[in-house]
Design an enzyme around this catalytic site. Structure first.
Site, short mmCIF file in Angstrom:
data_model
loop_
_atom_site.label_atom_id
_atom_site.label_comp_id
_atom_site.label_asym_id
_atom_site.label_seq_id
_atom_site.Cartn_x
_atom_site.Cartn_y
_atom_site.Cartn_z
N HIS A 171 2.48 6.74 -15.92
CA HIS A 171 1.69 7.93 -15.66
C HIS A 171 1.90 8.42 -14.23
CE1 HIS A 171 -0.78 4.67 -14.05
NE2 HIS A 171 -1.42 5.57 -13.32
N ASP A 173 -0.84 10.14 -11.33
CA ASP A 173 -2.29 10.12 -11.16
C ASP A 173 -2.93 11.47 -11.46
OD1 ASP A 173 -2.35 7.43 -10.44
OD2 ASP A 173 -1.93 7.89 -8.34
N HIS A 320 4.46 5.80 -12.43
CA HIS A 320 4.25 4.40 -12.06
C HIS A 320 3.53 3.66 -13.16
CE1 HIS A 320 0.68 6.51 -10.47
NE2 HIS A 320 0.02 5.38 -10.68
N ARG A 336 -7.37 2.70 -3.38
CA ARG A 336 -6.42 3.81 -3.45
C ARG A 336 -7.10 5.09 -3.00
NH1 ARG A 336 -4.89 5.58 -9.33
NH2 ARG A 336 -6.36 7.26 -8.92
#
Length: 362
Positions: A171, A173, A320, A336
């Site tokens: 995917h 983000d 990723h 994150r």
């Protein structure tokens, strides 16, 4: 570094954890206390559009502020992944931030080890690169909604992972937002003894893998991206949903605003269908593209984390995949920060990375 966490910095008040944000040591809390995130019943207005100014436009093409000050900088694979030694993200100058934006745009993902950056500093760093995204359903530390927390330990449920094909969770983000993520900063500070690596793949190289005729066909298409399954999961677990809008339409091939290079921009986790095609046509094309991303080891990089490493990647031109091979056997924790960028677009005059570099060389 922020002062170490002590019990005095945590006060239990009316069932909520109150603390001074600048003193948070999430690494210590995760190791000693375990899970600490909260899910406040806060409702947010829908995200407003904003004009994104990418700092990569102000970069030195040679990126001398990085290369002249780092101990060493080296590529991990030909297509994607670069590692930087000897620089602290917490101490970057504005010019180094600009040059980092360009380096990440070109290389997809850049890694830094032994970083001292704190959560609060991470949020401030993220603001330089865009508006920090606050997730629609995920939990966060009290007082820091801009942080997305990664936490799995020996007691984390493995339900749903036993028979999961990890080809299905590649995917980028929050691609379902109208203005999805640009750069992302992820610090991992706690690791199991073995496992917990992360994969990245290049959207530039994925596009270049396609035949010219197929490239041209895809460039006229748009796809629907949806985060509805994250809402469904939150509702099923009794967690709050903070906003309503969870679906956007983006081009299948997009142009990076700084490099001007074309990148494939679909992935199995959030992309749902191609606009204007029949369900069978859409499924056939998307499945082919998903397989290309998942199986092309020649444009992937696998990063073996060490404690306090940071990965900085550009969601506009990469995919990723976190590898959950350690569930039930160890603890993995990190945080994150995900700044949003521009609304995805395709510039018909843009070129592939290979074409652009060949022209530059000539």
């Amino acid at each position: 570094m922020a002062p170490p966490h002590t019990e005095d910095t945590l006060i239990q008040s009316q069932g909520s954890l109150v603390h001074r944000v600048e003193q948070l040591d999430l690494k210590h809390i995760a190791r000693k206390q375990g899970k600490y995130i909260v899910f406040p019943e806060t409702k947010y207005p829908e995200l407003e559009s904003f004009e994104h100014h990418d700092p990569g436009h102000k970069a030195d093409p040679a990126k001398n502020s990085l290369y002249n000050n780092a101990e060493k900088i080296f590529d991990l694979t030909p297509h994607i992944g670069t590692e930087v030694h000897g620089l602290q993200l917490s101490q970057l100058t504005d010019q180094q931030k600009n040059d980092l934006a360009l380096l990440v745009a070109e290389r997809g993902v850049v890694f830094f080890r032994n970083q001292d950056i704190t959560p609060h500093q991470g949020v401030e760093l993220g603001r330089y690169f865009g508006r920090p995204h606050i997730h629609n359903t995920f939990g966060h530390p009290e007082g820091l909604p801009e942080l997305h927390i990664i936490y799995f330990d020996e007691n984390s449920s493995t339900k749903g992972y036993e028979h999961l094909s990890f080809a299905d969770i590649w995917h980028t983000d929050v691609s379902y937002e109208v203005q999805p993520a640009g750069l992302t900063f992820l610090k991992i500070d706690t690791l199991p003894e073995v496992g917990g690596d992360t994969l990245w793949a290049s959207g530039y190289a994925a596009y270049e893998k396609l035949s010219p005729a197929f490239q041209k066909f895809l460039e006229g298409l748009e796809a629907v991206h949806s985060g509805q399954h994250q809402i469904d999961e939150a509702v099923a677990q009794g967690r709050p949903v903070r906003r309503r809008i969870v679906e956007s339409i983006h081009p299948v091939v997009r142009t990076h605003p700084v490099t001007g290079w074309k990148s494939l921009y679909v992935q199995p986790y959030f992309t749902r269908r191609i606009v204007g095609l029949s369900p069978k046509e859409s499924t056939a094309i998307l499945n082919y593209l998903y397989q290309l991303i998942a199986t092309s080891a020649d444009f992937q990089v696998r990063f073996k984390w060490t404690e306090d490493s940071v990965a900085v990647w550009d969601n506009r031109v990469t995919f990723h995949n976190a590898i959950f091979d350690y569930l039930g056997s160890g603890k993995r924790h990190g945080w994150r920060v995900t700044p949003q960028a521009e609304k995805p677009y395709l510039d018909p005059n843009s070129k592939s990375k290979k074409e652009a570099l060949q022209e530059k060389k000539a």
